[in-house]
Design a protein around this motif. Sequence first.
Motif, PDB file in Angstrom:
ATOM      1  N   TYR A  19       0.723  -1.229   0.035  1.00 25.24           N
ATOM      2  CA  TYR A  19      -0.050   0.106  -0.074  1.00 25.24           C
ATOM      3  C   TYR A  19       0.644   1.215  -0.030  1.00 25.24           C
ATOM      4  N   ASN A  20       0.286   2.461  -0.608  1.00 29.01           N
ATOM      5  CA  ASN A  20       0.992   3.581  -0.543  1.00 29.01           C
ATOM      6  C   ASN A  20       0.144   4.574  -0.110  1.00 29.01           C
ATOM      7  N   MET A  21       0.584   5.796  -0.037  1.00 29.70           N
ATOM      8  CA  MET A  21      -0.421   6.975   0.629  1.00 29.70           C
ATOM      9  C   MET A  21      -1.563   7.360  -0.322  1.00 29.70           C
ATOM     10  N   GLU A  22      -1.212   7.052  -1.694  1.00 34.36           N
ATOM     11  CA  GLU A  22      -2.362   7.370  -2.810  1.00 34.36           C
ATOM     12  C   GLU A  22      -3.309   6.311  -2.549  1.00 34.36           C
ATOM     13  N   ASP A  23      -2.896   5.133  -2.291  1.00 33.83           N
ATOM     14  CA  ASP A  23      -4.001   4.081  -2.093  1.00 33.83           C
ATOM     15  C   ASP A  23      -4.820   4.381  -0.984  1.00 33.83           C
ATOM     16  N   PHE A  24      -4.196   4.728   0.192  1.00 39.58           N
ATOM     17  CA  PHE A  24      -4.786   5.380   1.343  1.00 39.58           C
ATOM     18  C   PHE A  24      -5.685   6.425   1.294  1.00 39.58           C
ATOM     19  N   GLU A  25      -5.422   7.514   0.485  1.00 43.40           N
ATOM     20  CA  GLU A  25      -6.514   8.534   0.432  1.00 43.40           C
ATOM     21  C   GLU A  25      -7.653   8.069  -0.674  1.00 43.40           C
ATOM     22  N   PHE A  26      -7.320   7.019  -1.412  1.00 44.51           N
ATOM     23  CA  PHE A  26      -8.387   6.638  -2.325  1.00 44.51           C
ATOM     24  C   PHE A  26      -9.396   5.832  -1.667  1.00 44.51           C
ATOM     25  N   TYR A  27      -8.600   4.664  -0.632  1.00 42.58           N
ATOM     26  CA  TYR A  27      -9.645   4.031   0.234  1.00 42.58           C
ATOM     27  C   TYR A  27     -10.481   4.850   0.984  1.00 42.58           C
ATOM     28  N   THR A  28      -9.930   5.879   1.741  1.00 42.98           N
ATOM     29  CA  THR A  28     -10.571   6.699   2.628  1.00 42.98           C
ATOM     30  C   THR A  28     -11.731   7.474   2.057  1.00 42.98           C
ATOM     31  N   GLU A  29     -11.505   8.092   0.677  1.00 39.91           N
ATOM     32  CA  GLU A  29     -12.504   8.628  -0.014  1.00 39.91           C
ATOM     33  C   GLU A  29     -13.544   7.622  -0.354  1.00 39.91           C
ATOM     34  N   ALA A  30     -13.345   6.420  -0.933  1.00 39.11           N
ATOM     35  CA  ALA A  30     -14.091   5.412  -1.396  1.00 39.11           C
ATOM     36  C   ALA A  30     -14.912   4.829  -0.148  1.00 39.11           C
ATOM     37  N   CYS A  31     -14.390   4.763   1.061  1.00 39.96           N
ATOM     38  CA  CYS A  31     -15.195   4.275   2.111  1.00 39.96           C
ATOM     39  C   CYS A  31     -16.060   5.253   2.387  1.00 39.96           C
ATOM     40  N   LYS A  32     -15.886   6.484   2.549  1.00 34.44           N
ATOM     41  CA  LYS A  32     -16.885   7.661   2.966  1.00 34.44           C
ATOM     42  C   LYS A  32     -18.017   7.544   1.958  1.00 34.44           C
ATOM     43  N   ARG A  33     -17.925   7.121   0.628  1.00 34.90           N
ATOM     44  CA  ARG A  33     -19.117   6.870  -0.296  1.00 34.90           C
ATOM     45  C   ARG A  33     -19.833   5.353  -0.082  1.00 34.90           C
ATOM     46  N   ASP A  34     -19.357   4.770   0.814  1.00 37.54           N
ATOM     47  CA  ASP A  34     -19.830   3.412   1.137  1.00 37.54           C
ATOM     48  C   ASP A  34     -19.606   2.331   0.088  1.00 37.54           C
ATOM     49  N   SER A  38     -13.363  -1.032  -0.157  1.00 36.55           N
ATOM     50  CA  SER A  38     -12.462  -0.167   0.236  1.00 36.55           C
ATOM     51  C   SER A  38     -12.327   0.181   1.708  1.00 36.55           C
ATOM     52  N   CYS A  39     -13.566  -0.031   2.404  1.00 37.39           N
ATOM     53  CA  CYS A  39     -13.370   0.195   3.915  1.00 37.39           C
ATOM     54  C   CYS A  39     -12.486  -0.985   4.332  1.00 37.39           C
ATOM     55  N   SER A  40     -12.720  -2.130   3.830  1.00 34.43           N
ATOM     56  CA  SER A  40     -11.896  -3.191   4.334  1.00 34.43           C
ATOM     57  C   SER A  40     -10.403  -2.974   4.102  1.00 34.43           C
TER      58      SER A  40
END
Length: 157
Positions: A19-34, A38-40
């Motif tokens: 994982y990299n920070m770009e992934d972290f940011e993507f998963y964070t935003e995607a998780c906010k959209r349910d 990505s939440c997992s």
Amino acid sequence: MKKIIYILSILFFTASYAYNMEDFEFYTEACKRDDYVSCSHLAIIYEEDLLVKQDMKKAFNLYSKACGGDYAFACHNVAVTYSKSDNKAIKDIALKFYDKACSGGYTESCIYLGRLHRDSHTLHRDYKKAKEYFAKACDGNNRLGCKEERILEESGY
């Protein structure tokens, strides 16, 4: 088929993906959209101390959110957390999450439940129920589930 792809994606990403920070940011935003997958992924990052400081409470909350969206892998991880408790009532809650994960296609939970019903000293042993869980795992293409089911059949159950 969709569940299998989700499970394989989790296995792929956790086993061979850095994982990299770009992934972290993507998963964070995607998780906010349910987006529960990505939440997992985000939960894994928090749980495994990757990129950010380990935070088991945050990981648990993310798995819980994803499980609420019927993502079986996440339900399994919620169950694992609950099953670590010494409190019997909380352990009983874990069984419900293992069952939800199994019903959702996460075959590792089916095997866990099958073994629990076959081997338990705390539950009433129920070989018929154990065989049903192993069969579910086998139907989900889990070879260990097939093996466990076959062993019970050969033992006369």
